[in-house]
Design a protein around this motif. Structure first.
Motif, PDB file in Angstrom:
ATOM      1  N   ILE A 143     -29.366  40.592 -29.336  1.00  0.00           N
ATOM      2  CA  ILE A 143     -30.400  40.963 -28.365  1.00  0.00           C
ATOM      3  C   ILE A 143     -30.725  42.443 -28.547  1.00  0.00           C
ATOM      4  N   SER A 144     -31.962  42.740 -28.932  1.00  0.00           N
ATOM      5  CA  SER A 144     -32.365  44.132 -29.092  1.00  0.00           C
ATOM      6  C   SER A 144     -33.228  44.618 -27.929  1.00  0.00           C
ATOM      7  N   ASN A 145     -33.819  43.709 -27.166  1.00  0.00           N
ATOM      8  CA  ASN A 145     -34.618  44.090 -26.008  1.00  0.00           C
ATOM      9  C   ASN A 145     -33.741  43.985 -24.760  1.00  0.00           C
ATOM     10  N   ILE A 146     -32.863  44.965 -24.598  1.00  0.00           N
ATOM     11  CA  ILE A 146     -31.903  44.963 -23.501  1.00  0.00           C
ATOM     12  C   ILE A 146     -32.615  45.063 -22.163  1.00  0.00           C
ATOM     13  N   SER A 202     -23.425  40.014 -29.107  1.00  0.00           N
ATOM     14  CA  SER A 202     -23.170  38.726 -28.474  1.00  0.00           C
ATOM     15  C   SER A 202     -22.799  38.908 -27.015  1.00  0.00           C
ATOM     16  N   LEU A 203     -23.350  38.068 -26.156  1.00  0.00           N
ATOM     17  CA  LEU A 203     -23.012  38.026 -24.731  1.00  0.00           C
ATOM     18  C   LEU A 203     -22.737  36.587 -24.350  1.00  0.00           C
ATOM     19  N   ARG A 204     -21.650  36.366 -23.667  1.00  0.00           N
ATOM     20  CA  ARG A 204     -21.373  35.026 -23.145  1.00  0.00           C
ATOM     21  C   ARG A 204     -21.666  35.065 -21.651  1.00  0.00           C
ATOM     22  N   LEU A 205     -22.601  34.224 -21.213  1.00  0.00           N
ATOM     23  CA  LEU A 205     -23.052  34.222 -19.826  1.00  0.00           C
ATOM     24  C   LEU A 205     -22.711  32.915 -19.132  1.00  0.00           C
ATOM     25  N   SER A 243     -39.196  33.039 -26.725  1.00  0.00           N
ATOM     26  CA  SER A 243     -40.512  33.672 -26.848  1.00  0.00           C
ATOM     27  C   SER A 243     -40.512  34.814 -27.854  1.00  0.00           C
ATOM     28  N   GLY A 244     -39.338  35.225 -28.277  1.00  0.00           N
ATOM     29  CA  GLY A 244     -39.254  36.358 -29.184  1.00  0.00           C
ATOM     30  C   GLY A 244     -39.154  37.682 -28.469  1.00  0.00           C
ATOM     31  N   GLU A 245     -39.220  37.655 -27.145  1.00  0.00           N
ATOM     32  CA  GLU A 245     -39.145  38.877 -26.366  1.00  0.00           C
ATOM     33  C   GLU A 245     -37.796  39.585 -26.525  1.00  0.00           C
ATOM     34  N   ALA A 246     -36.774  38.810 -26.852  1.00  0.00           N
ATOM     35  CA  ALA A 246     -35.430  39.389 -26.994  1.00  0.00           C
ATOM     36  C   ALA A 246     -35.347  40.334 -28.184  1.00  0.00           C
TER      37      ALA A 246
END
Length: 81
Positions: free
Chosen positions: A6-9, A56-59, A76-79
């Motif tokens: 995830i680059s769009n934090i 990586s994030l585990r939610l 959507s690619g927003e991430a």
């Protein structure tokens, strides 16, 4: 649910803030951290940020409609912005 690369934090946390149920980060040790808390969001970024993205994030997401909201964000690619 596991999210990777995830680059769009800011976008991810904006989506999490729109969720109506609990969204928790699950650590490798099994600890649960409420990601709707601004302090927890800052701690997550500080602890997991590497090379401009979170690897990586585990939610754990309480409500199905919130899971859909997060999946839509990822698909959507927003991430990646």
């Amino acid at each position: 649910m596991t999210l990777e690369n995830i680059s769009n934090i800011d976008g991810l946390f904006a989506v999490i803030n729109q969720c109506t149920g609990n969204v928790e980060l699950i650590s490798d040790e099994g600890d649960c951290i409420n990601l709707k808390s601004r302090l927890a969001q800052y701690m997550t970024v500080a602890g997991a940020f590497s090379d401009g993205y979170i690897r990586s994030l585990r939610l754990r997401v309480e409500k199905d409609e919130d899971k859909v909201r997060i999946f839509d964000f990822i698909l959507s690619g927003e991430a990646e912005k």
